[in-house]
Write a protein that holds these residues in place. Structure first.
Motif, PDB file in Angstrom:
ATOM      1  N   LYS A 189       0.679  -1.166  -0.003  1.00 12.34           N
ATOM      2  CA  LYS A 189       0.039   0.001   0.080  1.00 12.34           C
ATOM      3  C   LYS A 189       0.946   1.307  -0.127  1.00 12.34           C
ATOM      4  O   LYS A 189       0.761   2.184  -0.813  1.00 12.34           O
TER       5      LYS A 189
ATOM      6  N   ILE B  42      -6.573  -1.927   8.720  1.00 11.16           N
ATOM      7  CA  ILE B  42      -6.367  -3.089   8.012  1.00 11.16           C
ATOM      8  C   ILE B  42      -5.905  -2.219   6.180  1.00 11.16           C
ATOM      9  O   ILE B  42      -4.837  -2.633   5.752  1.00 11.16           O
ATOM     10  N   PHE B  43      -6.815  -1.354   5.949  1.00 18.01           N
ATOM     11  CA  PHE B  43      -6.690  -0.950   4.650  1.00 18.01           C
ATOM     12  C   PHE B  43      -5.106  -0.209   4.357  1.00 18.01           C
ATOM     13  O   PHE B  43      -4.660  -0.235   3.151  1.00 18.01           O
TER      14      PHE B  43
ATOM     15  N   TRP C  88      -0.175  -5.774   8.814  1.00 19.60           N
ATOM     16  CA  TRP C  88      -1.254  -6.372   7.946  1.00 19.60           C
ATOM     17  C   TRP C  88      -1.742  -7.710   8.301  1.00 19.60           C
ATOM     18  O   TRP C  88      -2.714  -7.947   8.311  1.00 19.60           O
TER      19      TRP C  88
ATOM     20  N   ARG D 256      -4.972  -9.297   9.335  1.00 17.63           N
ATOM     21  CA  ARG D 256      -5.613 -10.388   8.493  1.00 17.63           C
ATOM     22  C   ARG D 256      -5.757 -11.421   9.339  1.00 17.63           C
ATOM     23  O   ARG D 256      -6.855 -12.019   9.222  1.00 17.63           O
TER      24      ARG D 256
ATOM     25  N   LEU E  67     -13.161  -1.307   9.458  1.00 18.09           N
ATOM     26  CA  LEU E  67     -14.055  -2.650   9.162  1.00 18.09           C
ATOM     27  C   LEU E  67     -15.341  -2.000   9.124  1.00 18.09           C
ATOM     28  O   LEU E  67     -16.074  -2.616   8.137  1.00 18.09           O
TER      29      LEU E  67
ATOM     30  N   ALA F 112     -15.744  -0.962   5.495  1.00 14.08           N
ATOM     31  CA  ALA F 112     -15.614  -2.249   4.814  1.00 14.08           C
ATOM     32  C   ALA F 112     -17.064  -2.645   4.725  1.00 14.08           C
ATOM     33  O   ALA F 112     -17.477  -3.234   3.578  1.00 14.08           O
TER      34      ALA F 112
ATOM     35  N   THR G  43     -19.586  -0.780   1.001  1.00 13.59           N
ATOM     36  CA  THR G  43     -19.550  -1.737   0.104  1.00 13.59           C
ATOM     37  C   THR G  43     -20.878  -2.498  -0.358  1.00 13.59           C
ATOM     38  O   THR G  43     -21.393  -2.468  -1.194  1.00 13.59           O
TER      39      THR G  43
ATOM     40  N   CYS H 297     -23.643  -2.236  -3.278  1.00  9.46           N
ATOM     41  CA  CYS H 297     -24.129  -3.338  -4.107  1.00  9.46           C
ATOM     42  C   CYS H 297     -25.501  -3.814  -4.315  1.00  9.46           C
ATOM     43  O   CYS H 297     -26.057  -3.921  -5.210  1.00  9.46           O
TER      44      CYS H 297
ATOM     45  N   PRO I 125     -18.309  -1.681  -5.899  1.00 14.64           N
ATOM     46  CA  PRO I 125     -18.300  -0.789  -4.915  1.00 14.64           C
ATOM     47  C   PRO I 125     -17.109   0.123  -4.830  1.00 14.64           C
ATOM     48  O   PRO I 125     -16.867   1.243  -4.580  1.00 14.64           O
ATOM     49  N   VAL I 126     -16.222  -0.663  -4.710  1.00 14.21           N
ATOM     50  CA  VAL I 126     -14.530  -0.179  -4.609  1.00 14.21           C
ATOM     51  C   VAL I 126     -14.144   0.004  -6.077  1.00 14.21           C
ATOM     52  O   VAL I 126     -13.752  -1.154  -6.797  1.00 14.21           O
TER      53      VAL I 126
ATOM     54  N   ASN J 180     -11.262  -7.405  -4.925  1.00 13.61           N
ATOM     55  CA  ASN J 180      -9.738  -7.582  -5.035  1.00 13.61           C
ATOM     56  C   ASN J 180      -9.161  -8.541  -5.349  1.00 13.61           C
ATOM     57  O   ASN J 180      -9.931  -9.660  -5.564  1.00 13.61           O
TER      58      ASN J 180
ATOM     59  N   THR K 101      -7.260  -9.953  -0.958  1.00 14.77           N
ATOM     60  CA  THR K 101      -8.599 -10.311  -1.291  1.00 14.77           C
ATOM     61  C   THR K 101      -9.360 -10.193   0.328  1.00 14.77           C
ATOM     62  O   THR K 101      -9.035 -10.302   0.998  1.00 14.77           O
ATOM     63  N   CYS K 102     -10.654  -9.293  -0.228  1.00 15.21           N
ATOM     64  CA  CYS K 102     -11.597  -8.983   0.739  1.00 15.21           C
ATOM     65  C   CYS K 102     -11.830 -10.349   1.760  1.00 15.21           C
ATOM     66  O   CYS K 102     -11.965 -11.519   1.312  1.00 15.21           O
TER      67      CYS K 102
ATOM     68  N   MET L 150     -19.231 -13.273   3.899  1.00 20.12           N
ATOM     69  CA  MET L 150     -20.464 -12.790   4.744  1.00 20.12           C
ATOM     70  C   MET L 150     -21.177 -11.823   4.240  1.00 20.12           C
ATOM     71  O   MET L 150     -22.291 -11.684   4.270  1.00 20.12           O
TER      72      MET L 150
END
Ligand code: HEM
Length: 496
Positions: free
Chosen positions: A101, A116-117, A124, A128, A293, A296, A300, A304, A365-366, A436, A441-442, A447
């Motif tokens: 990043k 986390i982003f 990270w 994760r 979070l 996130a 998103t 959607c 969404p992203v 991603n 990856t998301c 969920m």
């Protein structure tokens, strides 16, 4: 004494930009911008600022998927823009370690702190590991199912019934944002702010997400010196960003508590203490973790769902197919007033899954990602990248490329996602990067699908939804692709 002052130079540059915008408007049909002296290609960006995602898609379609953008000479705004799946595979997976990043990303997304982003390397990995272990715990899907159903029963259905009885239009996007905000607060902070109820209360933190996301997109398109000046002067979008920051802090800090052993914050506090050997400053870290979070999970998923319902309203045959699937796959066992779709049942709704994938392909969404190599590199498209070259990866454009998705790429076709044996067809993440690709990856993909299917199935099964005539629907200029003016709909009860 200098002949020209700073204000003269500034006016001179403004005049050049104005001239370039005016001339390019009257002369050109192509989307490829002219590289003007001094100001580079900035005039084209300014001219298309209000439809930046669509403009980038036209540009990339014309240029084979990758384009080298030249910014003004004084602004460090040169960047490579790409939507090419081979480049996505290279950047996000094959040469992942070369594209952390990095400090540029963190500068733009400073509001997310050590969440986390923004995190790389050990930090990270800690995020994760901890999030993944929480989400793969046996209790997690029970917690999710309960949280989603409670919100459907005590928030979503009463609000939809209220709009229906009053005979007034509803903004579905606002309803979904409130739904996902309450649900993610329950999962992350173990509290329900009840933003989804018939009064539709104003909760500053809930609304602050929209302001913050819009300001963050501006940081991507404006020269750094300009947004930093705005920040210093506390004007424009930067002022809104600071207000959002305050609203987040005022909401999150008092809610950092540890009520239960199986809670996300408890898991993160433990992980933080193990990493640092102490719990001092853990509150800052937990605030950053929670905010990331919440971002996130709220925006998103609600985005959607919004586009899904817009697409269904525009393509009414899909509504019939979703209902047929529910009736065939999940026959009614009792005659309760409301149908409840649990986690297990949601997994069996393949056509609805395909419809959601289509919404994510056309409106990810992203919509874009920001990357930068730490060592020089050559992309599969042949473009040479110097150290720290800015790369913008447009996921929005990847989903709309004829060379990737075929001639009917702009059509909403849930069937595209159904395999010959009736299951969900797998598409590689570099071709379908909505969640991603590669090691980043998301983590909330599964969920999100469950939550979205539980909500979408409930609404499609119980209601007919019509778009309000003349209400404009287009993507907002934001890092999350919300609908600019919301999604205004009229509801009527379906005779089941
Ligand atoms: C439709 C719903 C969703 C979409 C389209 C989506 C998409 C994405 C994308 C594109 C990223 C990469 C962002 C980046 O690296 O800058 C990401 C990362 C992430 N997502 Fe999601 N997401 C969704 C729902 C969720 C939900 C509900 C959660 C749960 C809280 C979640 C948790 C995460 C996390 C923790 C990451 C960071 C992964 C990492 O950096 O290793 N997402 N998501």
């Amino acid at each position: 004494m200098a002949i020209f002052g700073y204000s003269d130079i500034f006016l001179f540059i403004l005049a050049i930009i104005f001239l370039c915008v005016w001339r390019s408007k009257s002369w050109r049909k192509s989307s490829v911008p002219t590289n003007w002296p001094l100001v580079g290609m900035l005039p084209a960006v300014l001219q298309n600022c209000h439809r930046i995602h669509a403009y980038v898609t036209e540009l990339l379609s014309e240029c084979g998927g990758t384009f080298e953008f030249k910014g003004p000479w004084f602004c460090n705004m040169d960047m490579l823009i790409t939507s090419d799946p081979a480049n996505i595979h290279h950047i996000f997976s094959r040469n992942f370690s070369n594209y952390p990043k990095g400090p540029e990303f963190r500068k733009i997304f400073e509001i997310l702190g050590d969440g986390i982003f923004n995190a790389d390397f050990e930090l990270w990995e800690l995020h994760r590991r901890t999030t993944l272990s929480f989400m793969s715990h046996v209790k997690f899907y029970d917690l999710l199912e309960r949280a989603v159903w409670e919100k459907v029963e005590t928030g979503l259905l009463p609000v939809l019934e209220h709009f229906l009885k009053q005979g007034i239009d509803a903004d579905l996007q606002d309803i979904f944002q409130r739904f996902t905000f309450d649900s993610i607060c329950k999962l992350v902070l173990d509290c329900d702010p009840c933003s989804l109820c018939i009064d539709l209360p104003y909760i500053p933190c809930e609304k602050a997400f929209n302001e913050a996301l819009e300001a963050l997109l501006h940081r991507h398109v404006l020269p750094e010196s300009i947004w930093k000046l705005q920040k210093w002067l506390q004007i424009g979008k930067e002022k809104k960003l600071m207000e959002a920051w305050k609203a987040f802090d005022e909401f999150i800090y008092p809610r950092i508590t540890f009520k239960d052993d199986f809670s996300l914050l408890t898991a993160f506090r433990k992980a933080y203490e193990e990493m640092n050997g102490s719990s001092s400053d853990a509150r800052y870290f937990l605030r950053d973790t929670a905010l990331s979070l919440m971002l996130a999970g709220r925006d998103t998923t609600s985005t959607c769902l919004t586009w899904l319902f817009w697409l269904i309203a525009k393509n009414p045959s899909t509504k019939i197919k979703i209902r047929e699937e529910i009736e065939n796959e999940l026959p009614l066992k009792d005659d309760k007033k409301w149908r409840f779709f649990n986690v297990e049942e949601s997994r069996r709704l393949v056509y609805l899954h395909g419809a959601l994938c289509e919404a994510l392909r056309l409106f990810p969404p992203v919509a874009l990602e920001h990357k930068s190599p730490v060592k020089p590199d050559i992309l599969p498209s042949g473009n040479y990248l110097q150290l720290n070259t800015k790369i913008i990866v447009s996921f929005y454009s990847t989903g709309r490329m004829e060379r990737v998705w075929g001639k009917d790429c702009l059509k909403f076709m849930p069937e595209r996602w159904i395999s010959p044996c009736g299951g969900i067809k797998h598409e590689p993440s570099y071709k379908f990067p909505a969640f991603n690709a590669g090691p980043r990856t998301c983590l909330g993909k599964e969920m999100a699908f469950i939550q979205m299917k539980m909500v979408a199935a409930t609404i499609v099964y119980h209601y007919n939804i019509e778009l309000v005539d003349d209400h404009p629907v287009s993507p907002r200029d934001s890092v999350i692709l919300q609908a600019k003016h919301g999604l205004r709909v009229r509801l009527s009860k379906r005779n089941v």
